[in-house]
Design an enzyme around this catalytic site. Structure first.
Site, PDB file in Angstrom:
ATOM      1  N   ILE A  11       0.824  -1.214   0.000  1.00 47.47           N
ATOM      2  CA  ILE A  11       0.000   0.000   0.000  1.00 47.47           C
ATOM      3  C   ILE A  11       0.858   1.265   0.000  1.00 47.47           C
ATOM      4  CG2 ILE A  11      -0.346   0.296   2.500  1.00 47.47           C
ATOM      5  CD1 ILE A  11      -2.971   0.664  -0.308  1.00 47.47           C
ATOM      6  N   SER A  33      12.087   0.860   6.598  1.00 48.46           N
ATOM      7  CA  SER A  33      11.602  -0.453   6.218  1.00 48.46           C
ATOM      8  C   SER A  33      12.785  -1.399   6.272  1.00 48.46           C
ATOM      9  CB  SER A  33      11.048  -0.391   4.786  1.00 48.46           C
ATOM     10  OG  SER A  33       9.910  -1.192   4.641  1.00 48.46           O
ATOM     11  N   ARG A  34      12.505  -2.650   6.648  1.00 51.96           N
ATOM     12  CA  ARG A  34      13.614  -3.597   6.755  1.00 51.96           C
ATOM     13  C   ARG A  34      14.120  -3.999   5.372  1.00 51.96           C
ATOM     14  NH1 ARG A  34      10.064  -7.664   9.927  1.00 51.96           N
ATOM     15  NH2 ARG A  34       8.992  -7.181   7.990  1.00 51.96           N
ATOM     16  N   LYS A  87      -5.340   1.913   7.933  1.00 47.10           N
ATOM     17  CA  LYS A  87      -6.378   1.123   8.585  1.00 47.10           C
ATOM     18  C   LYS A  87      -5.914  -0.323   8.649  1.00 47.10           C
ATOM     19  CE  LYS A  87      -7.977  -1.535   6.146  1.00 47.10           C
ATOM     20  NZ  LYS A  87      -7.615  -2.654   5.208  1.00 47.10           N
ATOM     21  N   ASP A 165      -9.906  -7.644   6.894  1.00 47.40           N
ATOM     22  CA  ASP A 165      -8.946  -6.628   6.437  1.00 47.40           C
ATOM     23  C   ASP A 165      -9.578  -5.793   5.318  1.00 47.40           C
ATOM     24  OD1 ASP A 165      -6.033  -5.533   6.370  1.00 47.40           O
ATOM     25  OD2 ASP A 165      -6.515  -6.022   4.296  1.00 47.40           O
TER      26      ASP A 165
HETATM   27  P1  NAP Z   1       2.481  -5.526   3.321  1.00 50.18           P
HETATM   28  O1  NAP Z   1       2.904  -5.106   1.954  1.00 50.18           O
HETATM   29  O2  NAP Z   1       2.418  -6.984   3.603  1.00 50.18           O
HETATM   30  O3  NAP Z   1       3.352  -4.883   4.467  1.00 50.18           O
HETATM   31  C1  NAP Z   1       3.833  -3.571   4.487  1.00 50.18           C
HETATM   32  C2  NAP Z   1       5.263  -3.558   4.968  1.00 50.18           C
HETATM   33  O4  NAP Z   1       5.302  -3.624   6.388  1.00 50.18           O
HETATM   34  C3  NAP Z   1       6.074  -4.753   4.513  1.00 50.18           C
HETATM   35  O5  NAP Z   1       6.525  -4.572   3.214  1.00 50.18           O
HETATM   36  C4  NAP Z   1       7.193  -4.808   5.545  1.00 50.18           C
HETATM   37  O6  NAP Z   1       8.275  -4.016   5.095  1.00 50.18           O
HETATM   38  C5  NAP Z   1       6.551  -4.188   6.782  1.00 50.18           C
HETATM   39  N1  NAP Z   1       6.307  -5.236   7.772  1.00 50.18           N
HETATM   40  C6  NAP Z   1       5.561  -6.352   7.622  1.00 50.18           C
HETATM   41  N2  NAP Z   1       5.557  -7.072   8.758  1.00 50.18           N
HETATM   42  C7  NAP Z   1       6.318  -6.392   9.646  1.00 50.18           C
HETATM   43  C8  NAP Z   1       6.704  -6.617  10.995  1.00 50.18           C
HETATM   44  N3  NAP Z   1       6.302  -7.705  11.652  1.00 50.18           N
HETATM   45  N4  NAP Z   1       7.487  -5.709  11.585  1.00 50.18           N
HETATM   46  C9  NAP Z   1       7.899  -4.608  10.929  1.00 50.18           C
HETATM   47  N5  NAP Z   1       7.573  -4.350   9.651  1.00 50.18           N
HETATM   48  C10 NAP Z   1       6.790  -5.226   9.031  1.00 50.18           C
HETATM   49  O7  NAP Z   1       1.045  -4.919   3.665  1.00 50.18           O
HETATM   50  P2  NAP Z   1       0.170  -3.833   2.894  1.00 50.18           P
HETATM   51  O8  NAP Z   1      -0.746  -4.516   1.954  1.00 50.18           O
HETATM   52  O9  NAP Z   1       0.997  -2.717   2.418  1.00 50.18           O
HETATM   53  O10 NAP Z   1      -0.761  -3.397   4.128  1.00 50.18           O
HETATM   54  C11 NAP Z   1      -0.266  -2.623   5.186  1.00 50.18           C
HETATM   55  C12 NAP Z   1      -1.431  -1.954   5.870  1.00 50.18           C
HETATM   56  O11 NAP Z   1      -2.142  -1.199   4.902  1.00 50.18           O
HETATM   57  C13 NAP Z   1      -2.448  -2.947   6.465  1.00 50.18           C
HETATM   58  O12 NAP Z   1      -2.939  -2.459   7.671  1.00 50.18           O
HETATM   59  C14 NAP Z   1      -3.552  -2.995   5.411  1.00 50.18           C
HETATM   60  O13 NAP Z   1      -4.822  -3.281   5.980  1.00 50.18           O
HETATM   61  C15 NAP Z   1      -3.500  -1.589   4.862  1.00 50.18           C
HETATM   62  N6  NAP Z   1      -4.014  -1.465   3.489  1.00 50.18           N
HETATM   63  C16 NAP Z   1      -3.639  -2.342   2.519  1.00 50.18           C
HETATM   64  C17 NAP Z   1      -4.202  -2.257   1.253  1.00 50.18           C
HETATM   65  C18 NAP Z   1      -3.839  -3.211   0.131  1.00 50.18           C
HETATM   66  O14 NAP Z   1      -4.532  -3.198  -0.908  1.00 50.18           O
HETATM   67  N7  NAP Z   1      -2.788  -3.989   0.236  1.00 50.18           N
HETATM   68  C19 NAP Z   1      -5.119  -1.257   0.965  1.00 50.18           C
HETATM   69  C20 NAP Z   1      -5.419  -0.345   1.956  1.00 50.18           C
HETATM   70  C21 NAP Z   1      -4.878  -0.464   3.208  1.00 50.18           C
HETATM   71  P3  NAP Z   1       9.796  -4.458   5.380  1.00 50.18           P
HETATM   72  O15 NAP Z   1       9.872  -5.943   5.215  1.00 50.18           O
HETATM   73  O16 NAP Z   1      10.575  -3.713   4.345  1.00 50.18           O
HETATM   74  O17 NAP Z   1      10.068  -3.995   6.780  1.00 50.18           O
END
Ligand code: NAP
Length: 308
Positions: A11, A33-34, A87, A165
């Protein structure tokens, strides 16, 4: 204002970076970010180091999954930074309340965003329902998890919320557009036998005027996703589709186009700029309460194991 973006994943790349870059209010000054980074932007892997080394960055936007979020938010607030949250705002209601209290104590702004509330036609739907006594409202939120959340194992872990989610986006719209508060009366959660969170959910709600309110979330729907809220009212039929982007009332599109910024995330960042300038906290937990209620009251049904 300079802002740092934390958690460079799906996101952040899809929405936050373009919205910040296009905004007159913000400059993306660093990422944390890691593994992820944004070309041309100073990248940190350690959040504590960013807070210590970049005191001029007063605002932090967090795009991490909900479970690791609390520790980051608390550290940012204690370091006097304003914080914007993707969110859902946390993994539990209690930690969200704790963060709100911490932000109040440290006199910083905290914004729990609900991006779907910023969809193009949500305000128009709210205006229609304000003057149209409700008879029935049905939410249908159906998408393919493999397409929309490829490989995101955290959504099936405790705190990941599973189908809630995306479902919480629907609940964020419902709680915005309905003039009356609703509460859950029953739910059925379809949980894959090898996972911790539901992949499908059925919810029924109490409505103070006796309207029938229900929600149907399905994460195994193939083909075109359906993100629809349909209402029957004493003033006719309302269909809010495409996650809030398309509205039809009694078979016709509303006349006036919404003015101002286009796009959910540009609006969120404009609102964060206003919140920081005015001071204050915007932390509406209503959508998350309904999810918590579903986990409290819902009947679990074991369904086929899920594999990516
Ligand atoms: P994601 O790509 O799986 O995770 C975002 C980043 O967070 C990862 O790339 C990772 O970066 C970091 N991360 C993951 N687990 C972690 C941990 N245990 N400790 C520290 N850093 C961690 O998820 P996303 O889809 O972007 O979603 C993130 C948030 O946005 C969620 O709350 C989701 O509900 C919301 N969201 C998502 C979407 C969608 O379409 N995907 C839409 C709207 C809102 P590093 O590995 O580089 O640290």
């Amino acid at each position: 204002m300079e802002i740092a973006l934390v958690g460079i994943g799906k996101i952040a790349v899809d929405q936050h970076v373009p919205a910040i870059n296009a905004s007159p209010d913000w400059e993306l000054a660093a990422t944390v970010s890691r593994n992820g980074s944004v070309p041309g932007v100073p990248a940190y892997t350690d959040f504590t180091a960013l807070l210590a080394e970049r005191p001029e960055i007063r605002v932090i936007s967090l795009c991490l999954p909900p479970v690791p979020r609390y520790a980051y938010v608390a550290e940012a607030i204690r370091a006097g930074r304003h914080v914007m949250l993707e969110k859902p705002p946390g993994a539990t209601l209690s930690e969200c309340h704790a963060l709100e209290a911490l932000a109040t104590k440290h006199r910083v702004s905290l914004y729990a965003t609900w991006h779907s509330r910023q969809a193009e036609q949500v305000a128009a739907a709210k205006a229609f329902l304000a003057a149209a006594p409700l008879k029935r409202l049905e939410v249908r939120w159906r998408e393919d998890v493999r397409y929309w959340h490829p490989g995101q194992d955290w959504i099936f872990e405790p705190g990941g919320m599973g189908v809630f989610d995306p479902g919480i986006n629907a609940l964020s719209i419902v709680t915005e557009i309905l003039p009356d508060p609703i509460h859950l009366t029953g739910a059925e959660l379809g949980c894959p036998e090898n996972k911790q969170t539901p992949i499908a959910a059925e919810m029924d709600f109490f409505h103070p005027q006796g309207a029938k309110v229900s929600a149907h979330f399905d994460w195994l729907a193939q083909g075109t996703p359906e993100w629809t809220i349909e209402a029957e009212t004493e003033a006719g039929h309302m269909l809010l589709e495409n996650g809030g982007a398309k509205l039809t009332i009694n078979g016709a599109a509303p006349e006036s186009a919404p003015a101002g910024l286009t796009g959910e995330y540009p609006r969120l960042y404009a609102q964060m700029a206003e919140l920081v300038q005015a001071g204050g906290i915007d932390m509406d937990l209503a959508p998350m309460r309904h999810v918590a209620d579903a986990f409290t009251l819902g009947r679990r049904v074991s369904v086929a194991p899920f594999h990516w």
